[in-house]
Structure formats: C-alpha cells, structure tokens
Design an enzyme around this catalytic site. Structure first.
Site, mmCIF file in Angstrom:
data_model
loop_
_atom_site.group_PDB
_atom_site.id
_atom_site.type_symbol
_atom_site.label_atom_id
_atom_site.label_comp_id
_atom_site.label_asym_id
_atom_site.label_seq_id
_atom_site.Cartn_x
_atom_site.Cartn_y
_atom_site.Cartn_z
ATOM 1 N N VAL A 12 0.827 -1.211 0.000
ATOM 2 C CA VAL A 12 0.000 0.000 0.000
ATOM 3 C C VAL A 12 0.866 1.268 0.000
ATOM 4 C CG1 VAL A 12 -1.745 1.301 1.283
ATOM 5 C CG2 VAL A 12 -1.944 -1.181 1.085
ATOM 6 N N LYS A 100 -6.755 -0.939 9.146
ATOM 7 C CA LYS A 100 -8.071 -1.218 9.762
ATOM 8 C C LYS A 100 -7.944 -1.746 11.180
ATOM 9 C CE LYS A 100 -6.950 -4.838 6.921
ATOM 10 N NZ LYS A 100 -6.714 -5.187 5.573
ATOM 11 N N GLU A 124 -10.227 6.481 4.910
ATOM 12 C CA GLU A 124 -11.082 5.958 3.835
ATOM 13 C C GLU A 124 -10.582 4.601 3.328
ATOM 14 O OE1 GLU A 124 -14.064 7.532 2.216
ATOM 15 O OE2 GLU A 124 -14.024 5.387 1.840
ATOM 16 N N ILE A 131 -13.029 1.516 -2.724
ATOM 17 C CA ILE A 131 -14.462 1.877 -2.733
ATOM 18 C C ILE A 131 -14.694 3.024 -1.752
ATOM 19 C CG2 ILE A 131 -16.808 1.046 -2.299
ATOM 20 C CD1 ILE A 131 -15.742 -1.820 -2.539
ATOM 21 N N ASP A 196 -10.493 -9.931 9.687
ATOM 22 C CA ASP A 196 -10.384 -8.742 8.833
ATOM 23 C C ASP A 196 -11.774 -8.146 8.571
ATOM 24 O OD1 ASP A 196 -8.685 -7.143 6.797
ATOM 25 O OD2 ASP A 196 -10.298 -7.954 5.556
ATOM 26 N N LYS A 200 -13.467 -4.394 9.795
ATOM 27 C CA LYS A 200 -14.084 -3.452 8.847
ATOM 28 C C LYS A 200 -15.544 -3.154 9.220
ATOM 29 C CE LYS A 200 -10.915 -4.829 5.162
ATOM 30 N NZ LYS A 200 -10.681 -5.846 4.113
HETATM 31 N N1 HSE Z 1 -6.736 -9.183 3.145
HETATM 32 C C1 HSE Z 1 -7.684 -8.171 2.801
HETATM 33 C C2 HSE Z 1 -8.696 -8.752 1.810
HETATM 34 C C3 HSE Z 1 -6.947 -6.998 2.228
HETATM 35 O O1 HSE Z 1 -8.514 -9.887 1.355
HETATM 36 O O2 HSE Z 1 -9.693 -8.116 1.513
HETATM 37 C C4 HSE Z 1 -7.712 -5.718 2.201
HETATM 38 O O3 HSE Z 1 -8.094 -5.267 3.450
#
Ligand code: HSE
Length: 410
Positions: A12, A100, A124, A131, A196, A200
């Site tokens: 990133v 995140k 963001e 998105i 993950d 989010k």
């Molecule tokens: N590992 C995460 C995914 C990366 O597969 O969406 C993006 O947050």
C-alpha cells in the site's frame, strides 16, 4: 507546497508513493497546491526509485520535521503504528491510514486526539480499499437513519467462496489457489477466520452509530467449515454463500453485529459480487438500499483512497468534524445468542428426520448420498438453533453444517 511522509513502503505504501509521483499533476490540481513526498519510512532502501533519496529508517526524521504536515501510515498492525500515529497527531500532523486494525482498536481515541490538536485522522482506505464508503457514511448519507449495513468486506474469502461455487473446489484447494495467486497470505487466519471482516464492519458500525464498536464485542466466524456440498444446496435453493459482516440497530437500542458465512438469495444485491471484489449495502431510511462495489484491496485501489484522503487533508487543515465517533461506555451490542435468523442445516442420518424438523423446508442437490439431508428452519434465535442442533445429535442425527440466512429485509 504540502510536504508529506509515508510510513511503510509495502504494497500500500509503495502504491501511495507511486500514485503521488505518477499522478502529481492531477493531485496538484485537486489539492490546489503541489504535494511532495519528503520522507518514506522503511527498513529497506529502493535505490532505483525516482524518490530513492527520500527513504529513512528513523521515524524521528518524520516526527521532528515541522515541514511535514501530513503522514500516510501504511505499516499495518497496532504496534508500533499506534505510537507513531499518536506522536504525529500530538505534533500537529494530520494522519491518513489504511490500517483497519488500528482504526478498529483505537479509532475513538485517535479521533479525539486529532480533534484536540485540530488536525485530521482519516481512514477511507481502511474499509473497502478503493471503494468510497467512509465519506458517504459521514457526509452524503447523514440525513438518513441507517437501518443496517451488510458487506462483503474481504476479497480473499470472496475469491475462495467464488472458486468453491464456480469450480466445485474444496475450501483447502481454493485457499491454496488463492495463495498461489497472491490473494491469500501464507498465514491466512486474519482473512479466512473473519477477523479482517470484523475490523471493517466495526469501523462502519462505529461511524454509522456514533460509538466505538470493539472487535471483541462481535461474534466472528470464518469460512473454513463451508463445504462444496453447502454451496450446492445454496445454489439449488436459489442463492449462494458469502462471508458477511453486518450491523443492524434493534428496537431495544442495541446493535446486532456479526461476521459469519450467510446464505444469500440471488435477489440480494450482494449475491452476484464475485472473486476479489467487495460490496457494501447500506440501508438508509430515506435513500432505501445504496450499494457500493469495487476493488476492496490491492496496491493502487487502496492507494487511491489514501491519496484522496491526503488531498482532503491538504485542503482541510482543521479537523473535519463529521468524521467522528465516541467511546462506547457499556457494550452496545446484542448478545449473539439472542439474534434471530432462519438457519440452513445439513445433516447425516440413516433414519427419518426427528419431529423437531417437521414443517421445515427440505432442500435437494444432485448426487447427494442417501443419508444426507438439508433443510431451512423457521426464524429463531441463535440459542434455539443451538438447542435444535443438540436435539438432533441426541436423536442420532449428525449435524454437518449450520449456516445463517441473511436478514436483509427492513
Ligand atoms: N486481506 C484483505 C482482503 C486486504 O482480502 O480483503 C484488504 O483489506
């Protein structure tokens, strides 16, 4: 001229540096002034890059440089990112992040610190990669009561489930393929066990409902137990299985949050979202359903969101007050056992199904063995589905799978 720094030159961070370099004219036009990268923090050096001279291994080169007013954090993980980000904010620098884990664990605290210092903490890129979803939630949709948010928020698991659906692959084979293609990590737990997605949905819920939702409050299941048989039953029922993060406000004032695989009917706007794509469905009381769709991960899509935030921070030095939530005090989430749904069950039995199952919708699939049965229950709290599972086992019926049906109605 705005001088910025980037912390971390991985996927990133390198995307942020590359986008700022390659699109510098567009960035300058939109930021209303030139934006230049003064420092990039990384332990490695990259001598071939046109901005090779900007690299440093010492965070103090960023913290103590008063010319640097905006820092893009792309290191990931809570430590040392939390210390570095806090130090930047305390020194009057705005911070933009894709992290995140940091936002889900420390968002309320860092937003309060940014407000105290009258700078910005923007994220963001932390949900949905490229998105736009954070801005719509704290700007465009704020006239609405948000009646719920459901999202496919993890590209890796969506790729795995899509491969299982389209190619009939097992979870293990689909994971291996995702790893070979570079979508899944060698240690895939954060993705496949739902953590993950949990981070989010916590960020989206915190923003939509104004209080910090900590990941530890949220029932989180991954997709390891989903089988091609389950997906075949979902297909014959007229739907599919997706890993969903969801939040819904309840009449008792609590929030129903969860991360788990769900059976979605094909009529759900999230059902056709395949491969590594993400989608978020926001239910506003004035707008009705609003869908956000696109690339939820990857170098340039994520960098696009971060550079958008950098441009925002160049134009707005003072805290943007709409991007805010408070500490939550008491746990604001409904106990998962009390949250109702209809449930899909797949069981094995040589005999008849016991009377507890009477009246439930029976499902069929091609090539099912004689001792396999599948059905969908009426709507019941999760605790009742657990009791049903125990009653079936007590009656000699082996419960192989149990998956919630998505509740995306009003
Ligand atoms: N590992 C995460 C995914 C990366 O597969 O969406 C993006 O947050």
């Amino acid at each position: 001229m705005a001088k910025i720094a980037i912390m971390g030159h991985g996927v990133v961070g390198s995307g942020v540096a590359e986008l700022l370099w390659n699109n510098r004219e567009t960035v300058e036009k939109n930021a209303l002034e030139p934006v230049s990268v003064k420092r990039i923090l990384d332990l490695r050096s990259f001598p071939k890059l046109p901005y090779a001279d900007q690299f440093t291994t010492d965070v103090n080169d960023i913290l103590q440089d008063n010319e640097i007013t905006i820092v893009a954090e792309a290191m990931g993980g809570v430590n040392p990112a939390y210390e570095f980000v806090s130090d930047c904010l305390k020194r009057g620098k705005s911070v933009v992040t894709s992290n995140k884990e940091l936002v889900a664990q420390k968002g309320a605290e860092l937003l309060a610190l940014a407000a105290k210092e009258n700078v910005n903490f923007l994220f963001e890129a932390s949900v949905g990669g490229g998105i736009p979803i954070i801005h719509p939630l704290h700007k465009c949709l704020t006239a609405n009561r948000i009646n719920g948010i459901m999202g496919i928020l993890n590209g890796t698991t969506n790729f795995i489930l899509t491969s299982m659906y389209q190619k009939g692959m097992s979870f293990d084979d689909a994971l291996k393929m995702a790893q070979e293609l570079g979508y899944a990590e060698r240690e895939p737990s954060a993705d496949v066990d739902g953590h993950d997605t949990c981070r989010k949905i916590c960020i989206l819920a915190s923003l939509a409902y104004g209080k910090h939702i900590y990941p530890q409050y949220v029932h989180t299941e991954g997709i390891r137990h989903v089988t091609p048989e389950d997906i075949a039953y979902a297909e014959s029922w007229g739907g599919t299985v997706k890993l969903i993060g969801s939040v819904k406000p309840l009449p008792n004032g609590k929030l129903a949050l969860m991360v788990c695989p769900m059976l979605l009917p094909n009529s759900c706007p999230l059902a056709p979202i395949s491969d590594v794509f993400n989608g978020v469905l926001v239910k506003g009381d004035a707008t009705g359903d609003v869908m956000f769709y696109g690339r939820g991960a990857g170098k340039l899509p994520t960098a696009s969101a971060m550079v958008g935030d950098i441009i925002d921070a160049v134009k707005h030095h003072a805290t943007i007050p709409t991007l805010h939530w408070a500490e939550c005090g008491e746990n604001p989430t409904e106990p998962f056992e009390d949250i109702p749904a209809a449930f899909y069950f797949r069981v094995n039995t040589r005999g008849k199904l016991p009377r507890e199952v009477r009246g439930f919708e029976l499902l069929k699939r091609d090539h099912a063995p004689d001792d396999e049965k599948a059905f969908i229950t009426r709507v019941m709290p999760d605790s009742e589905a657990t009791r049903l599972s125990t009653a079936l086992e007590d009656a000699g019926v082996a419960v192989c799978s149990r998956i919630r049906l998505a509740d995306f109605g009003d």
